[in-house]
Design a protein around this motif. Structure first.
Motif, PDB file in Angstrom:
ATOM      1  N   SER A  40      30.759  41.499 -25.478  1.00 41.51           N
ATOM      2  CA  SER A  40      30.466  40.415 -24.537  1.00 41.51           C
ATOM      3  C   SER A  40      28.987  40.067 -24.550  1.00 41.51           C
ATOM      4  N   GLN A  45      27.786  34.684 -22.491  1.00 43.24           N
ATOM      5  CA  GLN A  45      28.664  34.422 -21.361  1.00 43.24           C
ATOM      6  C   GLN A  45      29.718  33.357 -21.659  1.00 43.24           C
ATOM      7  N   ALA A  46      29.455  32.504 -22.653  1.00 37.90           N
ATOM      8  CA  ALA A  46      30.394  31.429 -22.963  1.00 37.90           C
ATOM      9  C   ALA A  46      31.535  31.879 -23.871  1.00 37.90           C
ATOM     10  N   ALA A  47      31.560  33.127 -24.267  1.00 41.68           N
ATOM     11  CA  ALA A  47      32.580  33.612 -25.196  1.00 41.68           C
ATOM     12  C   ALA A  47      33.942  33.677 -24.516  1.00 41.68           C
ATOM     13  N   THR A  48      34.963  33.362 -25.263  1.00 43.66           N
ATOM     14  CA  THR A  48      36.327  33.431 -24.751  1.00 43.66           C
ATOM     15  C   THR A  48      36.836  34.868 -24.844  1.00 43.66           C
ATOM     16  N   PRO A  49      37.804  35.234 -24.017  1.00 43.88           N
ATOM     17  CA  PRO A  49      38.378  36.588 -24.105  1.00 43.88           C
ATOM     18  C   PRO A  49      38.925  36.899 -25.488  1.00 43.88           C
ATOM     19  N   GLU A  50      39.508  35.896 -26.165  1.00 42.45           N
ATOM     20  CA  GLU A  50      40.041  36.129 -27.510  1.00 42.45           C
ATOM     21  C   GLU A  50      38.932  36.476 -28.502  1.00 42.45           C
ATOM     22  N   ALA A  51      37.798  35.766 -28.380  1.00 39.15           N
ATOM     23  CA  ALA A  51      36.673  36.043 -29.274  1.00 39.15           C
ATOM     24  C   ALA A  51      36.107  37.433 -29.025  1.00 39.15           C
TER      25      ALA A  51
END
Length: 316
Positions: A40, A45-51
């Motif tokens: 993370s 902070q803009a990362a998606t849960p999948e990424a």
């Protein structure tokens, strides 16, 4: 070397090896328990849960801790320190240049600290109980009582702010002349020398005083030998083991002090690299830097133990 001495030396080496394995497990566990998720932090902070989940899988962060530890230890034994998460570079390449800078700082510090400490410790023991001895004792206790960050802060305030003789930050890439070397290394070396030499002075003085209290030293004094002759001819050869032990133990404190000094003066050494890696949760880099410090400390402590064994006259 008789069998008893050889057995003791081998036992110290075995203990050092076992300690190194335990320390490696402690380093791995401590770094794994650092707060925050590495994936993370790297993605933002803009990362998606999948990424985040995909990166964790690619970095093997979802593997069991024991599996990751075995994989990490195998890499260490084969010389592969891994790849930095934050820089995407081999950890060995990141450490190599910084390690050289830290060794320069440690070497220059030892070059000043050891002669100063031995001179003050031996001369204080020669005139123990005198005003000079008491002054040296008060000085060493005072320096030991003050943490390295306070000494560094006072050095910055006095030499950089008040006198404006030295820069508050060390830029090693600007070293071209002897004057540049003095300006870059002066304050870090002064700070480390205070802490290291204070410990060394106390232990050196204690070793020489103990030797001067032996019957053969007192007999030489009764025969009219001067105190300086007694120290140089009788005390120092027999106190060589404890003095070397004191030097090794004192230099081990250098490993802790260098972390604070490199951070305060922004010195580009391995300790500063480790502190920066903690901020980005760069686990391979943190673990490798921590192991370097642990190995250095173990080498100094083991060397001190072996020298003490070899210098012990009762084991000869």
């Amino acid at each position: 070397m008789n069998k008893e001495v050889l057995s003791l030396v081998l036992s110290r080496l075995l203990i050092a090896l076992i300690t190194l394995v335990i320390v490696s497990f402690a380093v791995f566990t401590a770094t794994s328990l650092l707060p925050g998720d590495t994936a993370s932090i790297l993605l933002g902070q803009a990362a998606t849960p999948e990424a985040v989940a995909g990166l964790r899988k690619a970095m093997h962060l979802d593997d069991p801790a024991f599996v990751r530890f075995i994989y990490w230890m195998g890499g260490l034994l084969s010389g592969d320190l891994g790849t930095s998460y934050a820089n995407n570079m081999p950890v060995a390449d990141l450490i190599s240049g910084r390690f050289a800078n830290s060794m320069k700082l440690a070497g220059i510090t030892a070059l000043f600290a050891v002669p100063i400490a031995l001179t003050l410790g031996i001369t204080a023991a020669m005139v123990r109980g005198s005003l000079y001895d008491r002054a040296v004792t008060v000085f060493t206790i005072g320096v030991i009582s003050v943490p390295e960050f306070m000494i560094a802060t006072l050095a910055v305030m006095f030499f950089a702010v008040y006198l404006q003789w030295l820069p508050a930050i060390s830029f090693t890439n600007e070293v071209h002349t002897i004057t540049d070397i003095v300006r870059v290394y002066a304050m870090p070396v002064i700070t480390l020398t205070f802490g290291v030499s204070a410990q060394m002075i106390r232990m050196t003085r204690a070793a020489v005083v103990e030797t001067l209290n032996t019957p053969y030293a007192e007999m030489a004094l009764l025969k009219g030998a001067s105190r300086s002759r007694i120290v140089l001819k009788h005390a120092l050869p027999n106190a060589l083991g404890p003095i070397v032990n004191a030097i090794a133990l004192s230099l081990s404190y250098l490993l802790g002090g260098v972390i604070i000094v490199e951070t305060i003066f922004n010195y580009p050494g391995i300790a500063k690299l480790m502190v920066d890696a903690v901020a980005t949760r760069d686990l391979p880099l943190i673990q490798s830097c921590a192991m370097i410090f642990c190995v250095g400390y173990l080498i100094l402590i083991t060397t001190a133990d072996i020298v003490a064994i070899l210098a012990n006259p009762r084991l000869r």
